[in-house]
Write an enzyme that holds these catalytic residues in place. Structure first.
Site, short mmCIF file in Angstrom:
data_model
loop_
_atom_site.label_atom_id
_atom_site.label_comp_id
_atom_site.label_asym_id
_atom_site.label_seq_id
_atom_site.Cartn_x
_atom_site.Cartn_y
_atom_site.Cartn_z
N ASP A 207 0.82 -1.22 0.00
CA ASP A 207 0.00 0.00 0.00
C ASP A 207 0.85 1.26 0.00
O ASP A 207 0.32 2.37 -0.02
CB ASP A 207 -0.92 -0.01 1.23
CG ASP A 207 -1.97 1.08 1.20
OD1 ASP A 207 -2.53 1.35 0.13
OD2 ASP A 207 -2.23 1.68 2.27
N SER A 231 -6.92 5.24 0.04
CA SER A 231 -7.23 3.92 -0.52
C SER A 231 -8.70 3.59 -0.27
O SER A 231 -9.22 3.82 0.82
CB SER A 231 -6.35 2.85 0.14
OG SER A 231 -4.98 3.13 -0.05
N GLN A 281 -5.67 -2.07 -6.67
CA GLN A 281 -6.17 -1.11 -5.68
C GLN A 281 -6.85 0.06 -6.38
O GLN A 281 -6.41 0.46 -7.46
CB GLN A 281 -5.03 -0.59 -4.81
CG GLN A 281 -5.49 0.34 -3.68
CD GLN A 281 -4.31 0.84 -2.86
OE1 GLN A 281 -3.44 1.53 -3.36
NE2 GLN A 281 -4.28 0.49 -1.59
#
Length: 290
Positions: A207, A231, A281
């Site tokens: 991430d 996110s 993502q």
């Protein structure tokens, strides 16, 4: 503990407060929200602690529902969805101050002999990580000095990150740039021998830079931000065993950004070019006022 890798292992070592309920620390940081990779990594630890340990994680799918508050503990509640002959499924809810901030579903697969195998090779040949500067070295070379905030961040950072392509510093440099980014990464110190720790550590790392690919055609990565970003969801598929304290190449691209959201895809390879992990993502991007 002064080693950031040791601090990461400690951060992933959750306290069990009931059979399927765990509590994770959330360090006091000067950030607006808890880092998403931390929540995903801790949630995966909670899921793994409720399995027999003989089935590696093969996939996870997660949603970031609310921003977490730094410095406030996070409680992870695990639901045992399935214990089958080949697959184990766990659902994890992360709760902070009575509010759900994150959901994760993880699947574990008993290792099997492959009937067949194939993979696409890496999209391009890149320099070895030893040939590339660290982020701190690139910033110092560009600015002539390393800002104190970045120096503090570098001392706390559990991963060594080296960008394959040189950093861009001006709007002219980013104009018409392809929405792609690649970095070499590895933990800055040993992470032990527990495969679940390495999987959760890499989940944490996944991430850190993935949404860079969305920003590259818009603004310099290390300049002032013109967008607030967060996110929204995160999915990973683990294909082969790996160690997160050995160099891996994280190749990232953004096929589309529209409607205030940007989609990014990542492929993680080892040094021999074997595909280890696939990542997808989506992030929210809102222009900052002023």
């Amino acid at each position: 503990m002064t080693n950031p890798a040791e601090r990461l292992v400690d951060l992933l070592d959750l306290e069990r407060i009931e059979v399927d309920i765990f509590r994770g620390r959330s360090p006091e940081e000067s950030l607006q929200r808890v880092f998403g990779g931390q929540v995903a990594g801790q949630a995966l630890v909670a899921a793994g602690r409720t399995t027999d340990g003989d089935r590696p994680v093969h996939s996870l799918h997660a949603y970031f529902l609310r921003p977490g508050r730094p410095g406030v503990p996070i409680v992870y509640q695990v639901e045992r969805v399935r214990d089958g002959r080949s697959f184990t499924t766990r659902r994890v809810t992360a709760v902070q101050q009575g509010r759900t901030i994150f959901n994760l579903t993880a699947s574990f697969h008993r290792p099997e002999e492959a009937g067949f195998e194939h993979q696409l090779p890496p999209a391009r040949i890149v320099p070895d990580p030893e040939e590339l500067p660290t982020v701190a070295e690139e910033v110092r070379e560009h600015l002539g000095v390393l800002p104190e905030a970045l120096e503090r961040m570098a001392r706390r950072q559990p991963f060594d990150i080296r960008y394959v392509d040189r950093l861009r510093w001006t709007k002219d440099e980013v104009r018409d740039a392809d929405p792609r980014s690649a970095v070499w990464m590895r933990a800055v110190g040993p992470l032990g021998d527990d495969p679940l720790v390495h999987t959760c550590a890499l989940t944490y790392a996944s991430d850190m830079t993935l949404l860079d690919a969305v920003r590259i055609p818009v603004e310099p990565l290390w300049g002032p931000r013109g967008f607030d970003m967060a996110s929204l969801d995160h999915a990973m598929w683990f294909h082969r065993p790996f160690r997160a304290d050995e160099w891996f190449l994280y190749d990232q691209e953004s096929p589309i950004a529209t409607g205030g959201r940007g989609l990014a895809r990542g492929r993680i390879y080892d040094r021999s070019g074997q595909l280890l992990v696939s990542v997808v993502q989506e992030g929210l991007f809102r222009r900052l006022e002023g």
